[in-house]
Design an enzyme around this catalytic site. Structure first.
Site, PDB file in Angstrom:
ATOM      1  CG  MET A 147      -1.830  -1.129   1.304  1.00  0.00           C
ATOM      2  SD  MET A 147      -3.059  -0.999   0.029  1.00  0.00           S
ATOM      3  CE  MET A 147      -2.881  -2.569  -0.772  1.00  0.00           C
ATOM      4  CB  CYS A 148       3.215   1.997  -1.515  1.00  0.00           C
ATOM      5  SG  CYS A 148       3.260   0.467  -0.604  1.00  0.00           S
TER       6      CYS A 148
END
Lengths: 441, 227, 297
Positions: free
Chosen positions: C1-2
């Site tokens: 998640m980024c």
């Protein structure tokens, strides 16, 4: 033909037991999976497998009727300008108008308000009756966004972003045609009488990085007033709790697999997710690792029935618990007074779970106006308030016996487990030993 | 004409000032500069004012808009005008995913292209896209009109309910339960009215209409492949 | 998640500015990934030599370890120190020995290797990470970067992206793979080795494995569509190439800008907003399940 002597009596298979056989026959006849309401019915390691260690010589108890044992809890202390103050650490979980009748929603509001706690909307929007009868109302923000609008968002006391629920983590809701009445259809912008499938993911975000941005938007729309809850079904509680916290939640709601639903596949209810008992410690550990335990609040739900359950959940690290199924039972769900009608539906009081059909004799899980009129919201609300009082009194009884002047001072060390399973899951020693299975110490 | 520079003051101040406006305010035209891709710009407005945003915005610009007109002179990020109730949102550039998601009313005009899931779960909003839209647009669309002058990506209108999808260009593929439908006079009038409101020149006759085959409205075992 | 960024220059004109541009893109994505950050830069190559990027606690540790390494492989590497990382240049035929030495050493870790690729990653806010390593002053033909919000694996230097499992190959990822454990086991049987429990490392290893088996980068990415399950946006770098792939559902955000000078990738448009001439660029969002690849010779 005569029966030979010494014939063995009929013997059922443990594998292909009568329930299994009936389900295979039902599946073969219909071609569709079994859909029902409620939560997991199978036996699961539960709070019943834990016991409190009362005070005696090494610890001193409090007097039951004189010495105070606080029960209040404040939710949303992390970022919200207007945190919620509850008199008791038991809230009423989200259940939709649509799955429940109008009088049932009103009764939940009345009962919760009388007890000094909050109730919650559901997948279907906020009704004026519900808002009017709930002194503290949490507004759910769900993937379907049925009935979602900024006015109700601002009328709410808190906002709960629902990512999943314990009965079906990773699944969307279902509301079968019988329950899509004209009013429900209008609130959800759907054609009347269709089988409604709800989405399982939010339409405009996925994952914690996007959730953080969604939370920011909801805060901006409501001028940072409302606590933002994030609700997850228990499956990977350590990561999900940590990520909800990192994304900026004020409150995390963790729903174990005993948590109920209005309608979903039986296979989902019984085979996906973690028992509530097993979910709490990893979630608490995540908050402790982030230095956020007791700084944001953790609400635990799924199969809470008694004050003992409340006390045990708090001792394991929750700040509050939430009830759904138990609240419906308090209103009058599965009441033996409707036994004759349960029989007609092929079931019996105590086992009725076809909430999806909209034929509830008790008038709770229905949109049929005749059935719904059976539930008196004032009387049912009173029953819920009584029940919430009992939960609180029972939890206080236990806490005082453990020498606590506030429910929040209960700790895991006040507990022991009766079974190895419960000891491992709850992270407390097996009774009479100092052995916690799975831990070095 | 109030102006607000997001490079100099925080977003919170802008949104708080816009939320404080009463329906009868005479501060009806706001200029916002340097949005620099910030999220939640001008969201939750509920007064009949115009907000012009000079530049690109991030996620959820004009989210839940009610009564206001928001004009974005640039690109919009994910979920522009999500859950809009009324008013108008106009994106002069391109819009990212989930434009107009779950919108209940009002008009969203995207002068460039919109990417995936445009109009997902729309509930009454009118969306006009001058360019093309990406895949999985109008997924589970419940009500309202999606008008596309360009092309539509794969799986248009999957699991659609009663929304109308008007596409002038090519549709890569239709999603489950979405079919081309004959356009009635009523449909044509609705389309012409939406185009007019959006200030877009196009002939209603050049569009095709797509909507629900209504085969998934009731679960039937013979349709199980569509689930 | 980024947050993901990538910049691939089509011509040498902007090469000296690559690090500065990439750094700015990365810093804008800090909110998406505040836990850690990393980047790979494809700089100059020296004929017959390979660059090894290693990490250690500080410059003293690195200096000592490099001196020991020099003795072990009988060659004194050319070293550039960048805070907790060092880039060593050694003869290609010493690479195996050097890798073995690094893997057996307690104080240093192997980060990546390639004729041109240098790889840096560290725990901390992205703006600090880029400054510590001096990214704004780096030059190169292309680079990719990542800001991380960890989902299921630990926040560590090793767990930061990009992941490299082959010479000059690296990958960054936004999303979450749902079958990485099974794929990791399959790749381990195929002789691939993994340093973390991270799903992204599996994706990187998968691509390296396909390339090892003779697939082109484009083919390897196409294969991944059938073998990797879950939600992902990948940006991949090779010695001369740059590629992008989104899963068939494509929930995670992705925006690209293309001009005569460059192709750029950002998780959000604002990561691209500072690039020269971006207002005239072709802006688009990559289609689901479609491999985009650029190559420079």
């Amino acid at each position: 033909m005569s029966v030979p002597p010494h014939r063995t009596p009929p013997r059922f298979s443990a594998t292909f037991n009568p329930n299994v056989i009936a389900e295979i026959q039902r599946a073969a006849a219909t071609g569709i999976y079994d859909i029902r309401g409620g939560g997991a019915k199978r036996a699961l390691p539960h709070f019943d497998d834990l016991l409190f260690l009362g005070a005696s010589i090494s610890r001193y108890p409090l007097e039951g009727y004189r010495e105070k044992c606080g029960t209040d809890v404040t939710l949303g202390t992390r970022f919200a300008r207007k945190p919620i103050k509850l008199k008791i650490p038991v809230t009423v979980a989200g259940m939709s108008f649509g799955s429940l009748s109008g009088p049932a929603k009103e009764a939940l509001g009345r009962g919760a308000s009388a007890a000094g706690t909050s109730t919650t909307t559901g997948d279907g929007g906020m009704t004026p009756e519900e808002r009017g009868h709930s002194s503290i109302l949490v507004y759910q923000y769900l993937p379907s966004r049925y009935g979602m609008n900024p006015d109700d968002l601002r009328k709410a006391d808190a906002i709960e972003i629902v990512i999943g629920q314990g009965a079906k983590p990773g699944g969307g809701g279902m509301l079968l045609g019988q329950k899509i009445s004209p009013r429900v259809a209008k609130m959800r912008t759907l054609p009347e009488g269709i089988d409604q499938r709800s989405a399982c993911r939010h339409p405009d975000w996925t994952g914690p990085d996007d959730l953080e941005i969604k939370i920011e938007e909801l805060r901006e729309i409501t001028d940072w007033e409302k606590p933002i809850y994030v609700k997850v079904g228990a499956s990977r509680p350590y990561y999900d709790t940590a990520l909800a916290a990192k994304s900026g939640a004020d409150v995390i709601v963790l729903d174990g697999m005993q948590g109920g639903t209005a309608a979903t596949q039986d296979v989902f209810i019984e085979h996906v997710g973690l028992p509530t008992l097993a979910a709490i410690r990893p979630a608490v550990q995540a908050l402790q690792d982030l230095g956020l335990h007791r700084k944001l609040q953790l609400i635990v739900s799924g199969g809470i029935r008694t004050g003992a359950d409340v006390a045990k959940a708090l001792a394991l690290g929750a700040d509050a618990v939430s009830i759904g199924t138990a609240a419906l039972i308090a209103l009058g769900d599965n009441d033996p007074q409707w036994e004759a009608e349960y029989q007609k539906l092929g079931t019996t009081a105590g086992a009725y779970d076809d909430w999806q059909e909209g034929l509830d004799p008790a008038g709770i899980t229905t949109q049929d106006p005749v059935l719904a009129a059976r539930l008196d919201p004032v009387k049912a609300g009173r029953r819920l308030a009584n029940y919430l009082s009992v939960l609180t009194l029972e939890a206080q009884t236990i806490a005082r016996a453990c020498g606590k002047s506030h429910l929040h001072n209960l700790e895991p060390e006040d507990l022991v487990a009766l079974t190895i399973e419960a000891a491992a899951m709850a992270g407390v020693p097996l009774a009479g030993t100092n052995w916690i299975p799975g831990r070095d110490k | 004409m109030p102006s607000f520079d997001l490079a100099r003051a925080p977003l919170r101040e802008l949104n708080a000032a816009l939320h404080a406006l009463s329906p009868t305010t005479n501060e009806t035209h706001w200029i916002v500069s340097n949005p620099s891709g910030k999220h939640a710009v001008a969201c939750g407005l509920d007064a009949p004012v115009t907000v012009e945003i000079d530049g690109h915005v991030g996620y959820y610009c004009a989210g839940m808009n009610k009564a206001a007109t928001v004009v974005i002179s640039g690109n919009a990020g994910v979920g522009v005008a999500e859950n809009m109730m009324s008013g108008e949102v106009r994106v002069k550039g391109d819009a990212s995913q989930s434009a107009g998601a779950t919108g209940c009313g009002g008009l969203l005009v995207i002068e460039g292209n919109a990417s995936a899931r445009c109009g997902i779960s729309m509930k009454g909003i009118d969306i006009v896209v001058k360019g093309s839209i990406g895949p999985m647009s109008a997924f589970m669309a419940q009500a309202g009109n999606l008008v596309v002058l360009g092309d539509a990506g794969d799986a248009l209108g999957d699991s659609i309910y009663e929304a109308r999808l008007f596409v002038r260009g090519r549709v890569a593929s239709l999603g489950a339960d979405c079919i081309e439908k004959p356009m009635t006079e009523e449909d044509r009038a609705i389309l012409a009215a939406v185009l007019k409101r959006a200030g877009v020149e196009a002939r209603a006759d050049d569009f095709k209409l797509y909507g629900s085959a209504r085969r998934l409205y009731h679960f039937h075992i013979d349709n199980v492949d569509a689930y | 998640m980024c947050g993901i960024v990538g910049l691939f220059l089509k011509a040498p004109r902007l090469e000296r500015e690559l690090g500065a541009l990439l750094s700015e893109m990365l810093v804008v994505m800090s909110d998406r990934g505040p836990d850690s950050a990393g980047f790979a830069v494809y700089g100059d190559r020296t004929q017959g030599r390979v660059k090894l990027t290693i990490s250690g606690a500080d410059e003293d540790v690195l200096r000592r370890a490099v001196a020991e390494l020099g003795k072990a492989i009988n060659e004194t590497p050319a070293v550039t120190l960048h805070d907790t990382h060092a880039v060593l240049s050694i003869c290609f035929d010493k690479e195996k020995a050097a890798r073995a030495f690094i893997e057996g050493h307690d104080d240093i870790s192997f980060v990546g290797a390639g004729a041109r690729m240098e790889l840096y990653k560290e725990v901390g806010r992205p703006e600090q990470v880029t400054q510590r390593f001096g990214l704004p002053r780096m030059a190169g033909s292309h680079g990719i970067g990542h800001t991380r919000m960890a989902t299921e694996s630990a926040v560590t230097t090793r767990g930061a992206h990009p992941f490299s499992t082959g010479l000059d190959q690296c990958l960054v990822h936004n999303g979450s793979l749902s079958n990485h454990n099974g794929v990791r086991r399959m790749l381990q049987r195929e002789g691939m080795r993994f340093a973390t429990e991270n799903d992204t490392e599996v994706a990187a290893g998968y691509l390296s494995w396909r390339i090892r088996e003779g697939a082109s980068l484009k083919q390897a990415l196409t294969d991944s569509l059938s073998d990797l399950d879950g939600f992902y946006t990948f940006v991949v770098g090779t010695e001369t190439g740059f590629a992008v792939l989104r899963d068939p559902i494509s929930c995670k955000p992705a925006v690209m800008a293309e001009t005569d000078d460059y192709v750029a990738f950002g998780s959000e448009y604002r990561a691209l907003a500072g690039l020269p001439g971006v207002d005239k660029a072709h802006i688009f969002e990559p289609e689901p399940a479609t491999v985009y690849a650029w190559e420079r010779r």
